[in-house]
Design a protein around this motif. Sequence first.
Motif, PDB file in Angstrom:
ATOM      1  N   VAL A 187       0.947  -1.202   0.037  1.00 58.85           N
ATOM      2  CA  VAL A 187      -0.032  -0.062  -0.015  1.00 58.85           C
ATOM      3  C   VAL A 187       0.582   1.174   0.136  1.00 58.85           C
ATOM      4  O   VAL A 187       0.565   2.231  -0.764  1.00 58.85           O
ATOM      5  N   ALA A 188       1.908   1.293   0.989  1.00 53.77           N
ATOM      6  CA  ALA A 188       2.810   2.439   1.010  1.00 53.77           C
ATOM      7  C   ALA A 188       3.553   2.726  -0.544  1.00 53.77           C
ATOM      8  O   ALA A 188       3.405   3.779  -0.898  1.00 53.77           O
ATOM      9  N   SER A 189       4.289   1.565  -1.119  1.00 59.42           N
ATOM     10  CA  SER A 189       4.755   1.781  -2.210  1.00 59.42           C
ATOM     11  C   SER A 189       3.903   2.229  -3.517  1.00 59.42           C
ATOM     12  O   SER A 189       4.339   3.206  -4.054  1.00 59.42           O
ATOM     13  N   TYR A 190       2.739   1.788  -3.604  1.00 58.69           N
ATOM     14  CA  TYR A 190       1.730   2.067  -4.280  1.00 58.69           C
ATOM     15  C   TYR A 190       1.226   3.579  -4.530  1.00 58.69           C
ATOM     16  O   TYR A 190       1.428   4.343  -5.251  1.00 58.69           O
ATOM     17  N   LEU A 191       1.161   4.041  -3.036  1.00 62.00           N
ATOM     18  CA  LEU A 191       0.626   5.497  -2.817  1.00 62.00           C
ATOM     19  C   LEU A 191       1.878   6.293  -3.202  1.00 62.00           C
ATOM     20  O   LEU A 191       1.613   7.337  -3.726  1.00 62.00           O
ATOM     21  N   GLN A 192       2.939   6.032  -2.804  1.00 67.50           N
ATOM     22  CA  GLN A 192       4.294   6.721  -3.016  1.00 67.50           C
ATOM     23  C   GLN A 192       4.360   6.907  -4.498  1.00 67.50           C
ATOM     24  O   GLN A 192       5.030   8.143  -5.215  1.00 67.50           O
ATOM     25  N   GLU A 193       4.402   5.728  -5.241  1.00 63.47           N
ATOM     26  CA  GLU A 193       4.572   5.713  -6.649  1.00 63.47           C
ATOM     27  C   GLU A 193       3.264   6.720  -7.320  1.00 63.47           C
ATOM     28  O   GLU A 193       3.846   7.582  -8.589  1.00 63.47           O
ATOM     29  N   PRO A 196       4.091  10.894  -5.904  1.00 64.71           N
ATOM     30  CA  PRO A 196       5.521  11.232  -5.280  1.00 64.71           C
ATOM     31  C   PRO A 196       5.919  12.603  -4.774  1.00 64.71           C
ATOM     32  O   PRO A 196       6.525  12.784  -4.042  1.00 64.71           O
ATOM     33  N   ARG A 197       4.813  13.721  -5.201  1.00 60.05           N
ATOM     34  CA  ARG A 197       5.231  15.035  -4.652  1.00 60.05           C
ATOM     35  C   ARG A 197       4.444  15.049  -3.139  1.00 60.05           C
ATOM     36  O   ARG A 197       4.738  15.884  -2.586  1.00 60.05           O
ATOM     37  N   LEU A 198       3.487  14.077  -3.001  1.00 62.46           N
ATOM     38  CA  LEU A 198       3.008  14.326  -1.631  1.00 62.46           C
ATOM     39  C   LEU A 198       3.108  13.281  -0.686  1.00 62.46           C
ATOM     40  O   LEU A 198       3.189  13.678   0.700  1.00 62.46           O
ATOM     41  N   ILE A 199       3.702  12.150  -0.926  1.00 62.46           N
ATOM     42  CA  ILE A 199       4.078  11.018  -0.198  1.00 62.46           C
ATOM     43  C   ILE A 199       5.364  10.518  -0.492  1.00 62.46           C
ATOM     44  O   ILE A 199       5.736  10.275  -1.485  1.00 62.46           O
ATOM     45  N   PHE A 214       4.916   7.989   4.869  1.00 60.68           N
ATOM     46  CA  PHE A 214       4.054   7.042   5.208  1.00 60.68           C
ATOM     47  C   PHE A 214       4.790   5.850   5.909  1.00 60.68           C
ATOM     48  O   PHE A 214       5.610   5.122   5.177  1.00 60.68           O
ATOM     49  N   ASP A 215       4.756   5.680   7.045  1.00 52.32           N
ATOM     50  CA  ASP A 215       5.536   4.795   7.917  1.00 52.32           C
ATOM     51  C   ASP A 215       4.661   3.727   8.208  1.00 52.32           C
ATOM     52  O   ASP A 215       3.959   3.364   8.646  1.00 52.32           O
ATOM     53  N   TYR A 216       5.100   2.444   7.263  1.00 55.75           N
ATOM     54  CA  TYR A 216       4.791   0.977   7.378  1.00 55.75           C
ATOM     55  C   TYR A 216       5.590   0.344   8.022  1.00 55.75           C
ATOM     56  O   TYR A 216       5.470  -0.919   8.300  1.00 55.75           O
ATOM     57  N   LEU A 217       6.999   0.943   8.559  1.00 57.72           N
ATOM     58  CA  LEU A 217       7.897   0.134   9.520  1.00 57.72           C
ATOM     59  C   LEU A 217       7.441   0.158  10.732  1.00 57.72           C
ATOM     60  O   LEU A 217       7.955  -0.915  11.376  1.00 57.72           O
ATOM     61  N   GLN A 218       6.592   1.009  11.350  1.00 55.41           N
ATOM     62  CA  GLN A 218       6.216   0.947  12.620  1.00 55.41           C
ATOM     63  C   GLN A 218       5.621  -0.145  13.304  1.00 55.41           C
ATOM     64  O   GLN A 218       5.621  -0.665  14.252  1.00 55.41           O
ATOM     65  N   HIS A 219       4.900  -0.768  12.092  1.00 52.39           N
ATOM     66  CA  HIS A 219       3.953  -1.898  12.457  1.00 52.39           C
ATOM     67  C   HIS A 219       4.535  -3.045  12.592  1.00 52.39           C
ATOM     68  O   HIS A 219       4.686  -3.887  11.594  1.00 52.39           O
ATOM     69  N   TRP A 220       5.189  -3.548  13.836  1.00 53.82           N
ATOM     70  CA  TRP A 220       6.183  -4.700  13.803  1.00 53.82           C
ATOM     71  C   TRP A 220       6.010  -5.028  15.432  1.00 53.82           C
ATOM     72  O   TRP A 220       5.819  -4.277  16.310  1.00 53.82           O
ATOM     73  N   LYS A 221       6.492  -6.427  15.448  1.00 56.86           N
ATOM     74  CA  LYS A 221       6.610  -6.894  16.884  1.00 56.86           C
ATOM     75  C   LYS A 221       7.621  -6.205  17.594  1.00 56.86           C
ATOM     76  O   LYS A 221       8.608  -5.801  17.243  1.00 56.86           O
ATOM     77  N   GLY A 222       7.076  -5.579  18.968  1.00 56.62           N
ATOM     78  CA  GLY A 222       8.039  -5.111  19.610  1.00 56.62           C
ATOM     79  C   GLY A 222       7.942  -3.800  19.693  1.00 56.62           C
ATOM     80  O   GLY A 222       8.492  -2.995  20.716  1.00 56.62           O
ATOM     81  N   LYS A 223       7.382  -3.055  18.640  1.00 53.41           N
ATOM     82  CA  LYS A 223       7.135  -1.720  18.505  1.00 53.41           C
ATOM     83  C   LYS A 223       5.739  -1.226  19.308  1.00 53.41           C
ATOM     84  O   LYS A 223       4.960  -2.210  19.437  1.00 53.41           O
ATOM     85  N   SER A 224       5.453  -0.086  19.136  1.00 56.15           N
ATOM     86  CA  SER A 224       4.167   0.313  19.978  1.00 56.15           C
ATOM     87  C   SER A 224       3.910   1.752  19.145  1.00 56.15           C
ATOM     88  O   SER A 224       4.581   2.307  18.414  1.00 56.15           O
TER      89      SER A 224
END
Length: 295
Positions: A187-193, A196-199, A214-224
Motif C-alpha cells: 500500500v505504501a509503495s503504491y501510494l508513493q508511486e 510522489p510529490r505528496l508521499i 508513510f511509515d509502514y515500518l512501525q507496525h512490527w513486533k516489539g514496537k508500539s
Amino acid sequence: MNRIVQVEGKEIQISNPDKKLFPGISKWDWILHLSRLAPRILSYARGRYLTTIRYPDGVEGKSFYQKNVPDHAPRWIQTARSGEVNHILLQDAPTLIWLGNLACLEFHVSFDRADRPGYPTELVFDLDPSVEGFEAVMETALLTREVLNSLGLDGVVKTSGATGLQLYVPIQPKYPFAETRIISQFVASYLQEKNPRLITIERQVKKRGSRVYFDYLQHWKGKSLITVYSPRARREATLSVPLRWEELKPGLTPERFTLETVHRRLEEEGDLFAPITRPAGPHDLSEILTFISRH
C-alpha cells in the motif's frame, strides 16, 4: 498534601496533587481526567504490552520511557513478559490511575496482544507530515482509504495527538507481522508511486522534503504506537482521538482535541473507535496476500 483515592477497591496515594503537569492542569486535574477517560483508553489498551513516557516535573520538564514494571509497583499490577522486558498490562482503572500518579503522560501499546503475541489485531498505517500544516496528511489519509477500499478493506482514522494521523483496519489475528508487513509495504509503495510529490517512504528525515512520511515500518513486533484517547505530552494537552472520515477537510487541526474538550466530544459523537475495539467482521487478508504474491 497527598491524597488517597479508592478506585475499584484499590487504595492509591496521589502525591503532590497540586503539581502542574500541563499549563493550567494540576496532577489532581490529570487524575480526574484519566478517571473519566479510563473506559475509552482501556477498551483498546487492555491486554497489550505497555510503554509509558513519564514527566515527573510536567510537560516542560525532562522525560523518560518506562517499559519494565518498576520494583515499587503494587502486587495487583498485572504484567506480561516480551523478550527481556516485563511490561505492565493496562488492564483496569486502578492501574491507569496509579500510572497517572507517576506522571505517565503518554500511553503507547503494542500492535499484538499478550495472549497472542506476534499476531497483530489490525493493519496500522502511521502518517507523519514533514512540515507544519494538517492538509497534506489529511489528503494522504483519504488517498490511503481509497486504496484500502479497492482492496475490500476499511477502517478508522485517528489523530496521533501530535501532528499526524493513524489508520486502523481490523483484521483476523491469524497473520504474523511478516505477512501484514507485505500488505503495508504494498500500500505504501503504491501510494508513493502514484503521488510522489505528496508521499514518501524515505526513512531519513532530511530526504523527505515537504512530503508526508508513510511509515509502514512501525507496525512490527516489539514496537508500539500511542493508544487511542491517550493524551500527548504537549502544552495544549492534546489527545489521540478517532475521527469521522467526513471530518478530514480544511480547517481541522489536532489542537481541537484536548483534555478539556474531549469529554463533550465523547458525549456528542460516542466512541468512534468501536469498529476497532469491537469489530463486527475483522478482515480476512488471505486473498490480498495471494494477489500481491502473484503480482
